[in-house]
Write a protein that holds these residues in place. Sequence first.
Motif, short mmCIF file in Angstrom:
data_model
loop_
_atom_site.label_atom_id
_atom_site.label_comp_id
_atom_site.label_asym_id
_atom_site.label_seq_id
_atom_site.Cartn_x
_atom_site.Cartn_y
_atom_site.Cartn_z
N ALA A 1 -7.27 2.05 -1.15
CA ALA A 1 -6.94 3.23 -1.97
C ALA A 1 -7.72 3.18 -3.28
N PRO A 2 -9.04 3.02 -3.22
CA PRO A 2 -9.83 2.86 -4.46
C PRO A 2 -9.73 4.06 -5.39
N GLU A 3 -9.54 5.25 -4.82
CA GLU A 3 -9.46 6.45 -5.65
C GLU A 3 -8.17 6.48 -6.48
N SER A 4 -7.20 5.66 -6.10
CA SER A 4 -5.91 5.64 -6.80
C SER A 4 -5.81 4.51 -7.82
N VAL A 5 -6.87 3.70 -7.92
CA VAL A 5 -6.87 2.55 -8.82
C VAL A 5 -7.67 2.87 -10.08
N GLU A 6 -7.04 2.71 -11.23
CA GLU A 6 -7.74 2.90 -12.51
C GLU A 6 -8.48 1.64 -12.93
N LEU B 1 -2.87 -8.96 -2.44
CA LEU B 1 -2.32 -7.63 -2.27
C LEU B 1 -3.12 -6.63 -3.09
N ALA B 2 -3.48 -7.02 -4.31
CA ALA B 2 -4.27 -6.13 -5.17
C ALA B 2 -5.63 -5.83 -4.54
N THR B 3 -6.24 -6.83 -3.94
CA THR B 3 -7.53 -6.63 -3.26
C THR B 3 -7.38 -5.64 -2.13
N HIS B 4 -6.26 -5.71 -1.42
CA HIS B 4 -5.99 -4.78 -0.31
C HIS B 4 -5.85 -3.35 -0.84
N LEU B 5 -5.12 -3.17 -1.94
CA LEU B 5 -4.95 -1.83 -2.51
C LEU B 5 -6.30 -1.27 -2.97
N ALA B 6 -7.09 -2.11 -3.63
CA ALA B 6 -8.39 -1.65 -4.13
C ALA B 6 -9.32 -1.26 -3.00
N GLN B 7 -9.19 -1.94 -1.87
CA GLN B 7 -10.05 -1.64 -0.73
C GLN B 7 -9.62 -0.37 -0.01
N PHE C 1 -13.73 -0.59 -4.39
CA PHE C 1 -13.40 -0.17 -5.75
C PHE C 1 -14.53 -0.58 -6.69
N ASN C 2 -15.06 0.40 -7.44
CA ASN C 2 -16.19 0.14 -8.33
C ASN C 2 -15.83 0.23 -9.81
N GLY C 3 -14.54 0.40 -10.10
CA GLY C 3 -14.10 0.50 -11.48
C GLY C 3 -13.95 -0.85 -12.15
N PRO C 4 -13.40 -0.88 -13.36
CA PRO C 4 -13.29 -2.13 -14.12
C PRO C 4 -12.34 -3.14 -13.49
N LEU D 1 0.83 -1.21 0.00
CA LEU D 1 0.00 0.00 0.00
C LEU D 1 0.87 1.26 0.00
N VAL D 2 1.93 1.24 0.78
CA VAL D 2 2.83 2.40 0.84
C VAL D 2 3.49 2.63 -0.52
N GLU D 3 3.98 1.56 -1.14
CA GLU D 3 4.66 1.70 -2.44
C GLU D 3 3.67 2.11 -3.53
N PHE D 4 2.47 1.57 -3.46
CA PHE D 4 1.46 1.94 -4.45
C PHE D 4 1.11 3.42 -4.36
N ARG D 5 0.88 3.89 -3.16
CA ARG D 5 0.54 5.30 -2.99
C ARG D 5 1.69 6.20 -3.43
#
Length: 257
Positions: free
Chosen positions: A85-90, A77-83, A204-207, A52-56
């Motif tokens: 930091a959803p605003e940062s996930v395209e 890990l991806a599920t954790h990021l999407a949960q 996360f509600n995106g694609p 999460l830190v590296e992604f942000r």
Amino acid sequence: MTSIFYLHGGPGMSVAVERTRYPQAQEVHWWQQPPATSCAPHPYLDLLEAALVEFRRSVKERGAPMTVMASSFGAHLATHLAQHAPESVERVVLLAPTYNPEQSALRLARRALALHAGHADADKVTAALAAYDAAPGRARFWEVFGALQLLPDVPALYFGPQAGDAPRHFVEVLQQPGGFDGVSAVAISDDFAATFRTPGRSAFNGPVSVLFGRHDPMIDAEHDGPIWRAIFPQASLRMVDSGHFPLLETSLEACLA
């Protein structure tokens, strides 16, 4: 241009396999997951936080959301990021995601045993699997995993029949110094088994795309597909002509399609 934050399979593996497979993919941040810290009480939870830190940091540097692409165990890990930091996930792209790594590894062991039933050490794998089935647990699981290494060409089983030189490249890279960290693999896997809780619907509600390999020996797509759909109801599920590593057997473009 799509900017991708990539989470390799792990735990204990190296992103060098993918990085050397796609040396020209400048749009991908091939993040190398850090090793487990010695005596850390919760190395899996530490790994989630490090991701999460590296992604942000990466999103801030780019100045825009990024596509999160994850292979195998990296899907957690991806599920954790999407949960978180959803605003940062395209977009989220999960490649052969292993929801239950222990059961996936046991499925691989049974596949290997079926293919090598006449091998001199097959009885050791049979005995280890029987012991696990009688009394499941992490100690018995690692006994199965240890016995599995006695059978020939186990890494090749990860791949489909049209994988070309991908199995050879996979093994060569993992055998290089730093290619695989067994201590981290055990520590993170055991902590995952002890701390994992079923996630609810993602924020996360995106694609979201979920790819399963038609020849994957570790995953039952019919069983796992609905599980990932419960987390990401909007997910598009599709089958590709690969084994457990679609990115190593097809192409980056095909995985993003």
